[in-house]
Write an enzyme that holds these catalytic residues in place. Sequence first.
Site, mmCIF file in Angstrom:
data_model
loop_
_atom_site.group_PDB
_atom_site.id
_atom_site.type_symbol
_atom_site.label_atom_id
_atom_site.label_comp_id
_atom_site.label_asym_id
_atom_site.label_seq_id
_atom_site.Cartn_x
_atom_site.Cartn_y
_atom_site.Cartn_z
ATOM 1 N NE ARG A 377 14.298 102.749 32.365
ATOM 2 C CZ ARG A 377 13.298 103.465 32.810
ATOM 3 N NH1 ARG A 377 12.328 103.814 32.010
ATOM 4 N NH2 ARG A 377 13.240 103.853 34.061
ATOM 5 C CB CYS A 378 19.058 96.634 28.777
ATOM 6 S SG CYS A 378 19.867 95.058 28.567
#
Length: 793
Positions: A377-378
Site C-alpha cells: 500500500r505504498c
Amino acid sequence: MSETDMTPRTDAKICGMGHSMKRKEDPRFIRGKGNYVDDIQLPGMLYMDIVRSPHAHARIKKIDTSKALKIPGVLAVIDGPTLAKYNLHWMPTISADTQMVLPIDEVMYQAQEVCAVIATERYIAADGVDAVEVEYEPLPVMVDPHKSLAPGAPVLRKDKKDKKDNLAFHWEAGNKADAERALAACDVVVREQVYLPRIHVASMETCGCVADFNSAEGKLTLYMTTQAPHAVRTVLALVAGHVGLSEERIRVVSPDIGGGFGGKVPVYPGYVVAVAASVVIGKPVKWIEDRMENLQADSFARDYHMKVELGAKKDGTMTALKISTVADHGYANASANPSKFPAGLFSICTGSYDLKHAFCEVDAAYTHKPPGGVAYRCSFRVTEAVHAIERATDALAQKLGMDPAELRMKNFIRPEQFPYKSILGWEYDSGDYPRALKKAMDIIDYDALRKEQAEKRKRGELMGIGVCSFTEIVGAGPSKHFDILGLKMFDSAEIRVHPTGKAIARFGTKSQGQGHETTYAQIVAEELGIPAAHVQVEEGDTDTAPYGLGTYASRSTPTSGAACALAARKIRDKARDIAAHLLEVSPKDLEWEPGKFYVKGAPQMAKTIQECAFAAYTNHPQGMEAGLEATHYYDPPNLTFPFGSYICVVDIDRGTGEVKVRRFVAVDDCGNIINPMIVEGQIHGGLTQGIGPALFEEISYDEEGNISGGSFLDYYVPTALETPKWETDKTITPSPHHPFGAKGVGESATVGAPPAIHNAVVDALAHLGVTHFDIPITPEKVWQELKAKGIAE
Ligand code: CDP
C-alpha cells in the site's frame, strides 16, 4: 470544487464527481455473491497443493514421491526436474532478477516451494503433500543483510555465474559529497537508525489461481489473483512462448480480489506450476494458498535499515539530509519497482521540506529469506522514505528543544514555491502543507493537548503527541521514466456508449476493493452526463480490457482515471457533431452542460447525450463513422503529489507498556475528489493498516532462518479493538496537470500513520530522555524502557 464548497456539478441522478455515491460493487459483496478465484468451479477441475521446505538453506538429496502417488486420487507430483525438461524451472522476477519456480538441488528459504501434488480433491492433494518424503542436507544460513554484504561473505546466488558478492543492487540519488559537506557545516545534526521491519500485506484473500489449458484450442485461461493482468499475460508469453503459449493464446482473468496492497503484483511459483500442471494433464488445476503459506512464502514488504542524518541551523532551518540504507531483499530481488528505480521512489525522502542538500543510497542484500519486497500500500518505497524523514524531523525537534509542529511549519515548502523542484529530482505538482498542518492542529486543539500533556507529566502519566506531515508521489508513469520489465507505465480506458445511451467502460487497471466500478462510472457521468448508474465498469480480463499496467501504488486515478476522462471527452466531441447534425446548426454554436448540448442563446434547442447516442447508430451524419466509442491510453506528464498532516495522541500504561492510540486526526489532500465517501473509506482502511506496523506487525527470523510471524498466532494485525475512532478532514489542492485535478489517495494513510504513531510514543517518553524505539513498538519494548527509567509499575 473547493473543500468548503464541494457542490458537485451534476445532480444526484447523474452522480458525477463529488457525490458520495454508494458503491456499485457492494450489493454483490455484502450478499456473499462476489466472484473470487476460489469461487471458480470448472468441470473436471483438479487441485494442487505444495510441498515446502522446512529449511532456510539446504541441499535436496532426494524427493521420494512413491507413497504420495499411491494415494487414491493423487494424479501427479511435479518437481523441478519435471519443469526443467521444458525449461520452466526458473522465471524472471518483476525486477528482472531470476527466481526458481521449483528447485533442482537447493532450497534458499524456509517455506520455499519444493514440489507440487495434483489430485482430484483439495484434501487429497494435502494428504499427498504429507506423503512426499524429501531428504535434505542442511547448509549454512545467512539471515543478516549487513553480514551478507560484508567482504568475504559466502556468495548466496551461485546460479549467477560471475557473482562475487551478495549485493542485489546499489542505487543512489543526489550528490553525496555536497550533502556531506552541508551536514558538516550544520549547527545541529541528528543521526537516527530507522528500521522498518519485514511485514506482510496479509490481505483477506490469499493468492491463488485456476489454470485452464484447453488442448483442443491450444488456449490457456488463467483466473488468478493479480493486480496487473496484462503484464502477467505478457510475461507468461515471454517465458512460455517456446512451449506454445504465445500471447494470443493466453487469457488472464482477474476476478474479484479480496485485497492486494501490492502483494498480488508478483508472479509466484504456484501460478506457474499450476499452469504447467494444466498443460501437462490437460485439465483445469486450482491452487489456493492457505494463510500460513501466504504469510511465510509470498513477497514481504519493507525490511529497510536506514541510517538517517539530518542537519539544521541553530534556529531550526533544515539544510542537509543523507540516508544510507541496507535493504534485505531475501533470496531474490522480486520487488515491484520500475526498472530505472530499483529502490522505488525512495528519493522522495526530502519529504515536505525545502532541503537544499540531500543524498540517499540503497544497498540491497541477498539473504536466505523469501524474495520481495513489495510496495505494501505504498508507491514504491515511499513509506520507508516518509518514515525516515518524519522520524528524523522529530528527533531534530527534540534535540533543538523545539515543538515538532513548529519545526515543520518553519521548513515546509511554501505554497508559492509550487511547482517545486526537489534537490533529488522530482517536480512536486502542487501543495499547501502549512494549511493541512494548521487544519489538523485546529481540529485536535494542539495547544490544549500540549497543556494537558504537561499536566499529566507532573502526575507521572504518560501521554504523547505525534505529528507527521507527509508528501506522497503517486501515479507512475510518465512512461519516459517508468517501465516494469520494459513495459512502459501508462494506463488506459475504453468507453462504448450503447444506442440507448447506456455505456460500458473498460480499464487496464484492476480494483481489489477500492471501488473502481463506482468511481470510474462517476468520471464518465461527470464528463458525459450519462448517469453513473448506467455505466458498467469492467476490469481484469485481458481478452476484453485495453492494455494497462494495473493497479498498485495508488496509480489508478492518476492514470486510468485520467484516461477515462479523456476517452469520454473524445466521445463528447463526436456527440457534439451529431447534436449539430440533429439540430441543423454548426457544432461551434453549441454549448454543453452535463447531459446535453444546446444552442447558444436558444436553450430550448437541445439534444441530450442519449439522443446523440441513438443517432450515432440510427441517424449519423453522412461521412461520419457509426457508433459512439473511444479509447485513450494516458501517459501522465508527471506524477501527482498528494499530501497530508496527521496528529496522533497516545497514552501509555506504566503497568503493561501498552500503547493506546486515543485520538488520531488525519487531514488529507488528494486534489479534486471523485467520491468523498470512498476516499474517506480509503483513509480509514489505510490508517488501520498504519497502526499494524507501528505497534504490532513484524516478521523476523532466527539464526537458522526459521520464521517468526508466519501465522496469525504471532503476526498480529490490528482489529476493531485496537482501532481508534479516526477523525478525518481534507484540504483540496488540485493537481495542475491531471485532466480533472485529482491525485491518488489509496495509500496516503498507510504511509502517514506509522511515523505519526512512532513519533507520539517517543514524545510520550521524551521528558525521560528517551529518543528512540524500533517499530513495532510492542508493550514489551515499552515496558523494558519504563523499567530502565525506573518508572514501570
Ligand atoms: O490505484 P488505487 O485504486 O489503489 O488508488 P487511487 O487511485 O488512489 O484510488 C482509490 C479509490 O479512491 C478509487 O476508487 C478512486 O477512484 C478513489 N479516489 C477518489 O474518489 N478521488 C481521488 N482524488 C482519488 C481517489
